[in-house]
Write an enzyme that holds these catalytic residues in place. Structure first.
Site, PDB file in Angstrom:
ATOM      1  N   CYS A 248      -0.648  -6.686   9.578  1.00  0.00           N
ATOM      2  CA  CYS A 248      -1.751  -5.740   9.403  1.00  0.00           C
ATOM      3  C   CYS A 248      -2.161  -5.077  10.706  1.00  0.00           C
ATOM      4  O   CYS A 248      -2.731  -3.985  10.692  1.00  0.00           O
ATOM      5  CB  CYS A 248      -2.940  -6.450   8.769  1.00  0.00           C
ATOM      6  SG  CYS A 248      -2.627  -7.075   7.109  1.00  0.00           S
ATOM      7  N   ASN A 369       3.843  -1.500   7.091  1.00  0.00           N
ATOM      8  CA  ASN A 369       3.596  -2.898   6.744  1.00  0.00           C
ATOM      9  C   ASN A 369       2.750  -2.971   5.480  1.00  0.00           C
ATOM     10  O   ASN A 369       1.631  -2.449   5.450  1.00  0.00           O
ATOM     11  CB  ASN A 369       2.858  -3.620   7.865  1.00  0.00           C
ATOM     12  CG  ASN A 369       2.380  -5.000   7.411  1.00  0.00           C
ATOM     13  OD1 ASN A 369       3.167  -5.934   7.288  1.00  0.00           O
ATOM     14  ND2 ASN A 369       1.081  -5.130   7.136  1.00  0.00           N
ATOM     15  N   GLU A 370       3.285  -3.588   4.438  1.00  0.00           N
ATOM     16  CA  GLU A 370       2.570  -3.784   3.172  1.00  0.00           C
ATOM     17  C   GLU A 370       1.940  -2.489   2.666  1.00  0.00           C
ATOM     18  O   GLU A 370       0.867  -2.489   2.067  1.00  0.00           O
ATOM     19  CB  GLU A 370       1.513  -4.892   3.312  1.00  0.00           C
ATOM     20  CG  GLU A 370       2.118  -6.268   3.516  1.00  0.00           C
ATOM     21  CD  GLU A 370       1.104  -7.398   3.516  1.00  0.00           C
ATOM     22  OE1 GLU A 370      -0.099  -7.110   3.711  1.00  0.00           O
ATOM     23  OE2 GLU A 370       1.498  -8.559   3.329  1.00  0.00           O
TER      24      GLU A 370
END
Length: 818
Positions: A248, A369-370
């Site tokens: 994150c 990311n994600e």
């Protein structure tokens, strides 16, 4: 007896050379104070700096979309301050005695520094840094200090490390330059402590402007500046790759706090640092170059994750547009140039200046990311095309299965944070994956609910890893997450390696990665395993009522006996004439991230005190109106919540993170079955229709015999689901140059004798590397080796022989062909 049959003549496919790797994210202060062993906190005096695109209110910061996180004027979370006994100060980690300090934004070391620290000393005045809950000092170890400072008149300074009233070591220097100049000192403590403080004293008084400070150990991993004991633990895992820098932190809370490669290279005093999503400022002393160097030192492939022009979607982030998006794309291109570009290119030249003229072998590149959704698809394709146009050798990793939207990719990244049972039950997760699709990167996985940080979840994860080994034709990369935790600054749990200022230890989950990563083999062999099955041993406890806030319940029983509300997990209870009614949850019951996902809309009230039963019958009546949801939570025994330091259930709190029942909820005519809350909820059975009578009381019953759960609405059976069950043992066989490697995992509480049957003769002597112990066994900083692997020299191997597999164990057998 369990039987494992191995056909050494039939190779299924080669092993994935980089299967087991590492994922580093700066969370729990994993970087500064940890792998990057800076000893002075707030070394550049900017920890309290709030970016223009974040809003500060009291102790909180808010993102542009309103996501809150605790900041406490640069100290981090309130919990950290309370736990660590942080005394108030105007400049985080810095304190004065007989001196005044002020932050100066008009005269700083360079354009990247927001502040300098102007200090007016009276004679004998002191400026003290308290480090990361103390400054470590080891007797006989050398430490290097440097700073940039200036003074209009010469000022004599004494620098010291002190423990209480005792001075462990000291050095003197004179700040005699009107412009910023570099000053250095070396320290050799005469005693060991992890909670010293660093003190700057001006015996004669004077005014000094400090532009930057740093104190680091001289002895580091391979001389490249990283904390040796932590890096050695990584090296022992024989990682195939290192994914960095997140996580994150790559996305950031806002445009200004997103990770930019260009701000993490060059001299450390010219790196601006940034506030990361975990609530503190990172110096970025552990930057892009240091990650690449660590990869080289570990003989691991670099796997870089770039920001794709989106802030953290898990924190109500937003896509970037225009110049911000263009900047992120250019930053991604520049990052590759730094790694692989020639020394006459802009970024290749800086790499050479940093001491590495040879290129780093960067191939794996993850876009975002994600991230997900239409905005991600648009940005993914923009980045992919630009990167491959300039660097066609890159292996592109996507956050989602973008091929389902018609976009090309090499590898899809999948993340799993689930209970132990899920991992044990999903060792075959990839058996039926489409082999014509992308390869798979299991980028993050760990047990994050139920028992944690003990041997039992480690063995559950190892069961899942056996499944990865069986599917190495498609699963190419995998990593545990997160990696590190400073025990004084926990923001997430569990983490693979814990540390304080002087000590470190690994949780049991570390050892399957070490054992399996150290013995990779060359080919996966054909094998079959006949092993006994078992049901979940952690499903236990009584039940809870679930339902929309404001619903009324009556006639609640557990095993035929009336039970009353005992623990208000989500929502509260208001007594009524015949029962009780639920009222809204308060801010203390739900963390912000769960409240933002609507988890406060469904009450969870535990009934009774049963925390041990594996079977039972729960009944209740609920007054349901159209549009409302109602249900039952079964197995409400407390488990270790994230961030809780104990494994004694008596010490666990009663909250939404420690009570994670199987949730049966009926809404809009459909029964759903999940475990967990919010976006981490796991579906445990398919949804089925269920009819309620609105405007009147409905009787719901949920019963279990320990193997099967039955659900009734108004005495009509509406659903049956199995208590999680799975093979008690998993195994895989690999061909190696010297013979056969067999990996066996036993998650049950019983020892098992396994009959191994081969199609070839074996040498009688063999080696077993084994991790075993009690399911609740754990390591601590005080007892770091309570759980560890052992190597056994055994005899008796043959074409067919019996091997003893301990309960709750992961084993690697090293066998030689005759």
């Amino acid at each position: 007896m369990a039987k494992l049959t191995i056909n050494t003549e039939k190779r299924r496919f080669p092993t994935a050379p980089h299967l087991y790797g590492l994922f580093f994210e700066d969370i729990n202060r994993a970087g500064d104070s940890g792998l990057y062993p800076e000893m002075l906190r707030n070394r550049a005096f900017d920890d309290s700096l709030v970016p223009d695109d974040l809003r500060e209110e009291g102790d909180m910061l808010y993102s542009p979309t309103g996501w809150p996180f605790s900041f406490c004027r640069g100290e981090g979370s309130r919990w950290w301050m309370k736990q660590n006994g942080v005394e108030p100060t105007a400049v985080p980690a810095w304190y004065t005695k007989e001196a005044e300090m002020t932050l100066d934004s008009t005269h700083t070391l360079n354009a990247h520094r927001a502040y300098a620290l102007r200090t007016l000393f009276r004679p004998g005045g002191e400026l003290t840094n308290t480090g990361y809950v103390g400054v470590p000092a080891e007797q006989g170890e050398k430490y290097r200090f440097f700073m940039f400072a200036c003074a209009q008149k010469p000022v004599r300074l004494t620098l010291s490390l002190r423990s209480g009233e005792e001075t462990l070591c000291a050095a003197e220097l004179v700040v005699d330059s009107a412009d910023f100049a570099r000053y250095e000192a070396a320290f050799l403590p005469n005693a060991t402590t992890q909670d010293a403080r660093f003190v700057i004293t001006a015996p004669d008084g004077g005014e000094v402007l400090f532009g930057f400070t740093s104190l680091m150990p001289e002895d580091t991993f391979l001389g490249h500046g990283l904390r040796r004991d932590l890096a050695e633990k990584l090296a022992a895992m024989h990682p195939g790759f290192l994914r960095f820098p997140g996580g994150c932190v790559v996305e950031g809370m806002s445009v200004s706090t997103a990770t930019r490669f260009a701000e993490t290279v060059g001299p450390v005093w010219e790196r601006p640092g940034h506030i990361n999503v975990w609530g503190y400022r990172s110096t970025d002393g552990l930057g892009y170059h240091e990650y690449l160097q660590l990869c080289e030192d570990l003989h691991a492939e670099p796997l870089y994750v770039c920001n794709c022009g989106m802030t953290c979607q898990g924190r109500q982030g937003a896509p970037m547009e225009g110049e911000d998006l263009d900047e992120m794309l250019q930053d991604a291109l520049d990052a590759v140039e730094y790694a692989v570009g020639p020394t006459d290119s802009r970024w290749g030249a800086l790499r050479a200046e940093m001491g590495h003229p040879e290129p780093f072998p960067l191939r794996y590149f993850e876009i975002g990311n994600e991230n997900h959704g239409p905005a991600y698809l648009e940005r993914y394709e923009m980045f992919r095309k630009a990167l491959l146009e300039r660097y066609p050798q890159l292996i592109i990793i996507a956050n989602t299965h973008v091929e389902r939207d018609g976009l090309p990719l090499d590898i899809a990244d999948e993340h799993f944070y689930n209970p132990t049972d899920w991992f044990a039950n999903h060792a075959d997760h990839y058996d039926d994956y489409d082999r014509s699709g992308p390869e798979i990167f299991v980028g993050e996985f760990a047990v994050t609910s139920g028992p944690m940080r003990t041997l039992y979840p480690a063995i559950g994860e190892a069961m899942f890893m056996i499944g990865l080994e069986h599917n190495q034709d498609i699963v190419k990369l995998a990593a545990y997450a997160p990696l590190f935790e400073n025990v004084h600054y926990r923001a997430w749990s569990p983490n693979l390696i814990a540390f304080d200022n002087l000590r470190s230890c690994v949780i049991p989950s570390y050892y399957p990665w070490k054992l399996f990563g150290s013995h990779r083999g060359k080919y996966v062999l054909e094998s079959s395993f006949d092993a006994p099955e078992m049901h979940s041993p952690v499903m236990r406890g009584g039940a809870a009522v679930l339902g929309s806030i404001g619903m009324t319940y009556r006639n609640v029983t557990w095993n035929g006996q009336p039970v009353s509300p005992t623990h208000e997990i989500i929502g509260h209870v208001q007594p009524e004439k015949d029962g009780f009614r639920t009222t809204p949850a308060d801010n203390d019951q739900l963390p912000a991230y769960l409240a933002s996902q609507g988890c406060g809309n469904c009450a969870l009230i535990v009934m009774g005190e049963d925390e041990t039963s594996h079977s039972g019958v729960f009944e209740m009546e609920a007054l349901v109106q159209e549009g409302e949801s109602v249900g039952i939570g079964l197995y409400c025994g407390r488990v270790a919540p994230q961030g809780h330091p104990f494994n004694d259930p008596e010490n666990f709190p009663w909250n939404a993170r420690s009570v994670t029942p199987v949730r049966w909820v009926i809404e809009n005519g459909v029964s759903s079955f999940t475990e967990g809350l919010g976006m981490r909820a796991v579906r445990v059975a398919p949804s089925v229709p269920a009819q309620l009578r609105y405007g009147t009381y409905n009787r719901l019953r949920m019963e279990s015999d320990g193997e099967k759960i039955k659900c009734y609405v108004n005495d009509v059976l509406t659903a049956e689901l199995d208590v999680p069950h799975y093979p008690a043992l998993r195994a895989v066989a690999l061909e190696d140059a010297d013979g056969v490697i067999v990996k066996i995992v036993n998650i049950s509480k019983k020892d098992e004798d396994v009959r191994l049957c081969f199609d070839c003769d074996l040498a009688a002597d063999y080696t077993a590397e084994v991790l075993t112990g009690g399911p609740d066994a754990r390591n601590t900083l005080e007892e770091p080796d309570a759980v560890h692997d052992v190597q056994l020299k055994l005899s008796g191997a043959a074409r067919s022989f019996s091997h003893h597999v301990p309960a709750c164990s992961a084993s690697v057998l090293l066998l030689r062909k005759q």
